[in-house]
Design an enzyme around this catalytic site. Sequence first.
Site, PDB file in Angstrom:
ATOM      1  N   GLN A   5      16.483  -9.005   6.610  1.00  0.00           N
ATOM      2  CA  GLN A   5      18.208  -8.599   6.536  1.00  0.00           C
ATOM      3  C   GLN A   5      18.633  -9.960   5.925  1.00  0.00           C
ATOM      4  OE1 GLN A   5      16.290  -9.772   8.657  1.00  0.00           O
ATOM      5  NE2 GLN A   5      17.313 -10.657  10.575  1.00  0.00           N
ATOM      6  N   THR A   6      19.354  -9.903   4.953  1.00  0.00           N
ATOM      7  CA  THR A   6      19.869 -10.509   3.976  1.00  0.00           C
ATOM      8  C   THR A   6      21.691 -11.215   4.705  1.00  0.00           C
ATOM      9  OG1 THR A   6      20.834  -8.832   2.791  1.00  0.00           O
ATOM     10  CG2 THR A   6      18.719  -9.865   1.965  1.00  0.00           C
ATOM     11  N   LYS A  22      24.776 -19.837  15.494  1.00  0.00           N
ATOM     12  CA  LYS A  22      24.320 -19.048  14.401  1.00  0.00           C
ATOM     13  C   LYS A  22      23.452 -18.978  13.647  1.00  0.00           C
ATOM     14  CE  LYS A  22      27.892 -19.745  12.756  1.00  0.00           C
ATOM     15  NZ  LYS A  22      28.177 -20.598  11.584  1.00  0.00           N
ATOM     16  N   TYR A  39      34.265  -7.530  18.355  1.00  0.00           N
ATOM     17  CA  TYR A  39      34.248  -9.341  17.535  1.00  0.00           C
ATOM     18  C   TYR A  39      34.986  -7.959  16.042  1.00  0.00           C
ATOM     19  CZ  TYR A  39      33.968 -13.683  14.933  1.00  0.00           C
ATOM     20  OH  TYR A  39      34.416 -14.077  14.285  1.00  0.00           O
ATOM     21  N   GLY A  67      30.957 -16.853  18.197  1.00  0.00           N
ATOM     22  CA  GLY A  67      29.196 -17.428  18.590  1.00  0.00           C
ATOM     23  C   GLY A  67      28.664 -16.519  17.173  1.00  0.00           C
TER      24      GLY A  67
HETATM   25  P1  NAD Z   1      34.291 -22.668  17.499  1.00  0.00           P
HETATM   26  O1  NAD Z   1      33.897 -21.488  18.383  1.00  0.00           O
HETATM   27  O2  NAD Z   1      33.374 -24.077  17.291  1.00  0.00           O
HETATM   28  O3  NAD Z   1      36.014 -22.462  17.083  1.00  0.00           O
HETATM   29  C1  NAD Z   1      36.751 -21.536  17.846  1.00  0.00           C
HETATM   30  C2  NAD Z   1      37.695 -22.853  19.071  1.00  0.00           C
HETATM   31  O4  NAD Z   1      38.923 -21.901  19.759  1.00  0.00           O
HETATM   32  C3  NAD Z   1      36.493 -22.976  20.042  1.00  0.00           C
HETATM   33  O5  NAD Z   1      36.465 -24.616  19.779  1.00  0.00           O
HETATM   34  C4  NAD Z   1      37.005 -22.768  21.649  1.00  0.00           C
HETATM   35  O6  NAD Z   1      36.886 -23.638  22.313  1.00  0.00           O
HETATM   36  C5  NAD Z   1      38.407 -23.219  21.400  1.00  0.00           C
HETATM   37  N1  NAD Z   1      38.783 -21.685  22.045  1.00  0.00           N
HETATM   38  C6  NAD Z   1      38.787 -20.303  22.431  1.00  0.00           C
HETATM   39  N2  NAD Z   1      39.252 -19.764  23.242  1.00  0.00           N
HETATM   40  C7  NAD Z   1      40.476 -21.110  23.679  1.00  0.00           C
HETATM   41  C8  NAD Z   1      41.551 -20.345  24.185  1.00  0.00           C
HETATM   42  N3  NAD Z   1      41.950 -19.001  25.008  1.00  0.00           N
HETATM   43  N4  NAD Z   1      42.295 -21.720  24.343  1.00  0.00           N
HETATM   44  C9  NAD Z   1      42.372 -22.804  23.035  1.00  0.00           C
HETATM   45  N5  NAD Z   1      41.222 -22.803  22.678  1.00  0.00           N
HETATM   46  C10 NAD Z   1      40.319 -22.023  22.649  1.00  0.00           C
HETATM   47  O7  NAD Z   1      34.146 -21.357  16.152  1.00  0.00           O
HETATM   48  P2  NAD Z   1      34.485 -21.811  14.043  1.00  0.00           P
HETATM   49  O8  NAD Z   1      33.013 -21.393  14.043  1.00  0.00           O
HETATM   50  O9  NAD Z   1      34.862 -23.011  14.291  1.00  0.00           O
HETATM   51  O10 NAD Z   1      35.075 -20.602  13.897  1.00  0.00           O
HETATM   52  C11 NAD Z   1      36.926 -21.306  13.745  1.00  0.00           C
HETATM   53  C12 NAD Z   1      37.802 -18.986  13.776  1.00  0.00           C
HETATM   54  O11 NAD Z   1      36.376 -18.472  12.507  1.00  0.00           O
HETATM   55  C13 NAD Z   1      36.956 -18.664  14.729  1.00  0.00           C
HETATM   56  O12 NAD Z   1      38.489 -17.588  14.381  1.00  0.00           O
HETATM   57  C14 NAD Z   1      35.844 -17.570  13.908  1.00  0.00           C
HETATM   58  O13 NAD Z   1      36.124 -16.313  14.457  1.00  0.00           O
HETATM   59  C15 NAD Z   1      36.172 -17.424  12.429  1.00  0.00           C
HETATM   60  N6  NAD Z   1      34.874 -17.456  12.109  1.00  0.00           N
HETATM   61  C16 NAD Z   1      33.690 -17.484  11.789  1.00  0.00           C
HETATM   62  C17 NAD Z   1      32.879 -17.495  11.547  1.00  0.00           C
HETATM   63  C18 NAD Z   1      31.475 -19.130  11.352  1.00  0.00           C
HETATM   64  O14 NAD Z   1      30.928 -18.517  10.842  1.00  0.00           O
HETATM   65  N7  NAD Z   1      31.748 -19.715  11.975  1.00  0.00           N
HETATM   66  C19 NAD Z   1      32.482 -16.449  10.499  1.00  0.00           C
HETATM   67  C20 NAD Z   1      34.041 -15.708  10.220  1.00  0.00           C
HETATM   68  C21 NAD Z   1      34.679 -16.316  11.141  1.00  0.00           C
HETATM   69  N1  GDD Z   2      21.820 -16.779  15.884  1.00  0.00           N
HETATM   70  C1  GDD Z   2      20.344 -16.726  15.551  1.00  0.00           C
HETATM   71  N2  GDD Z   2      19.764 -16.914  15.828  1.00  0.00           N
HETATM   72  N3  GDD Z   2      20.160 -15.477  14.276  1.00  0.00           N
HETATM   73  C2  GDD Z   2      18.586 -15.247  14.175  1.00  0.00           C
HETATM   74  C3  GDD Z   2      18.564 -16.020  14.790  1.00  0.00           C
HETATM   75  C4  GDD Z   2      18.212 -16.432  15.673  1.00  0.00           C
HETATM   76  O1  GDD Z   2      17.363 -17.207  16.411  1.00  0.00           O
HETATM   77  N4  GDD Z   2      16.735 -15.476  13.753  1.00  0.00           N
HETATM   78  C5  GDD Z   2      16.898 -13.991  13.744  1.00  0.00           C
HETATM   79  N5  GDD Z   2      18.431 -13.962  12.851  1.00  0.00           N
HETATM   80  C6  GDD Z   2      19.060 -13.259  12.071  1.00  0.00           C
HETATM   81  C7  GDD Z   2      20.066 -12.629  13.268  1.00  0.00           C
HETATM   82  O2  GDD Z   2      19.509 -11.581  13.917  1.00  0.00           O
HETATM   83  C8  GDD Z   2      20.585 -12.013  12.311  1.00  0.00           C
HETATM   84  O3  GDD Z   2      20.210 -11.355  11.275  1.00  0.00           O
HETATM   85  C9  GDD Z   2      20.692 -13.157  11.076  1.00  0.00           C
HETATM   86  O4  GDD Z   2      19.477 -13.937  11.362  1.00  0.00           O
HETATM   87  C10 GDD Z   2      22.202 -13.865  11.230  1.00  0.00           C
HETATM   88  O5  GDD Z   2      22.697 -14.161  12.819  1.00  0.00           O
HETATM   89  P1  GDD Z   2      23.843 -14.923  12.888  1.00  0.00           P
HETATM   90  O6  GDD Z   2      23.999 -16.068  12.098  1.00  0.00           O
HETATM   91  O7  GDD Z   2      23.520 -15.661  14.098  1.00  0.00           O
HETATM   92  O8  GDD Z   2      25.235 -13.683  11.735  1.00  0.00           O
HETATM   93  P2  GDD Z   2      25.265 -12.791  11.414  1.00  0.00           P
HETATM   94  O9  GDD Z   2      25.175 -13.693  10.422  1.00  0.00           O
HETATM   95  O10 GDD Z   2      25.105 -11.855  11.462  1.00  0.00           O
HETATM   96  O11 GDD Z   2      26.905 -12.840  12.484  1.00  0.00           O
HETATM   97  C11 GDD Z   2      27.802 -14.428  12.008  1.00  0.00           C
HETATM   98  O12 GDD Z   2      28.569 -14.285  11.100  1.00  0.00           O
HETATM   99  C12 GDD Z   2      29.420 -13.770  11.227  1.00  0.00           C
HETATM  100  C13 GDD Z   2      30.485 -13.467   9.576  1.00  0.00           C
HETATM  101  O13 GDD Z   2      30.152 -13.708   8.473  1.00  0.00           O
HETATM  102  C14 GDD Z   2      28.551 -14.429  13.615  1.00  0.00           C
HETATM  103  O14 GDD Z   2      29.271 -15.924  13.550  1.00  0.00           O
HETATM  104  C15 GDD Z   2      29.179 -13.191  13.665  1.00  0.00           C
HETATM  105  O15 GDD Z   2      30.850 -13.860  14.816  1.00  0.00           O
HETATM  106  C16 GDD Z   2      30.872 -14.641  12.601  1.00  0.00           C
HETATM  107  O16 GDD Z   2      31.655 -13.154  12.110  1.00  0.00           O
END
Ligand code: NAD
Ligand code: GDD
Length: 325
Positions: free
Chosen positions: A219-220, A193, A150, A77
């Site tokens: 933050q960027t 996010k 994570y 998440g």
């Molecule tokens: P998402 O949470 O929408 O998708 C992940 C899916 O995995 C979910 O639908 C969830 O139900 C499924 N899942 C979790 N546990 C499971 C289990 N035990 N069995 C079967 N299914 C299971 O996330 P996403 O944004 O689509 O991310 C996909 C992948 O990319 C992930 O591995 C995530 O860590 C990686 N990733 C995503 C982002 C991003 O910004 N979205 C950034 C960096 C890495």
């Molecule tokens: N989610 C969220 N919600 N973030 C907020 C909010 C809010 O209401 N307001 C400010 N932010 C700020 C967070 O505190 C953080 O500094 C920045 O926005 C980005 O937050 P996210 O998008 O939630 O996550 P991230 O960029 O720090 O990390 C995400 O991206 C990674 C990959 O680049 C996460 O989803 C990680 O799980 C992922 O791997």
Amino acid sequence: MTKRALVLGGGGFIGSHLVRRLKHEGMWVRSVDLKRPPYSPSPADDFVVGDLRDPACVRHALEGGFDEVYQLAADMGGAGFVFTGEHDAAIMHNSAQINLNVLECMRNERVGRIFYSSSACMYPEYNQLDPDNPRCSEESAYPAAPDSEYGWEKLFSERLYFAYARNYGFTVRIARYHNIFGPEGSWNDGREKAPAALCRKIAMAPDGGEIEMWGDGKQTRSFLYIDECVEGSLRLMRSDFTGPVNIGSDEMVSINQFAAMIMEIAGKQLRIRHVDGPTGVRGRNSDNALIAEKLGWAPDRPLVEGLAETYRWIAAQVREAASRP
Ligand code: NAD
Ligand code: GDD
């Protein structure tokens, strides 16, 4: 013969977009997830609702052999989910268990190649302290010091995939995604996010009102639109390059600038109230030198374009939720 693809995590945000693209290309697709995609029906030929922490589920998923396997399933998440510390044990256990099962079960199956989605969260915190000059080139990963469990799990699993490649001859491809956004991603379930969270807050606020933002907004980050994420993933999968490689945008913005872009799209002027919250690293941006060199391609779509599409989708979700009795 029709090529076969398996998408693990195909009920999730990136997985469901990927399944759509693979079907569009004419592949036969099996998808496995704990849940079906919440916003539109999956076009997968076979959608298995199952738990990949159970090896029997993984063995069943792999039956029949596949040309391409995409492993996207993870417990993940945004900052509000991964950086609070509350879910650390579950995140590490669930995602590591899935990856251990997938690789071990694949030893007995016919699989052409496997794609693993790692994350920019595996980069060391010490290179992401300066919001104006974060360093996220692929070789900067070590000495390892991710700022979240994570990120540590992602780093462990990257190494696991490479170990199976070395010892058992698997063909693996590893991407490090940088904050992917777009329609049909989490927007209100605690896993959203910043792009979805800020679009939601702005869509819900009356013009002239106020929204909350975590941290000082200085933050960027960079944010990559889902279509380019899918494009980059397929290009990497079908290339000769193993990775790991960044798949992200290099259009870095502060979170304050980002919120201003969304307000402009929404046509609203809102005050920002900065509040304490999980903020993660101080600065992050995708370094795209390696992907450009190895794949001859890098994401280049302006952030504002994908953001406008995402805002439209989230504003519609907000309106629909408000109209429900
Ligand atoms: P998402 O949470 O929408 O998708 C992940 C899916 O995995 C979910 O639908 C969830 O139900 C499924 N899942 C979790 N546990 C499971 C289990 N035990 N069995 C079967 N299914 C299971 O996330 P996403 O944004 O689509 O991310 C996909 C992948 O990319 C992930 O591995 C995530 O860590 C990686 N990733 C995503 C982002 C991003 O910004 N979205 C950034 C960096 C890495
Ligand atoms: N989610 C969220 N919600 N973030 C907020 C909010 C809010 O209401 N307001 C400010 N932010 C700020 C967070 O505190 C953080 O500094 C920045 O926005 C980005 O937050 P996210 O998008 O939630 O996550 P991230 O960029 O720090 O990390 C995400 O991206 C990674 C990959 O680049 C996460 O989803 C990680 O799980 C992922 O791997």
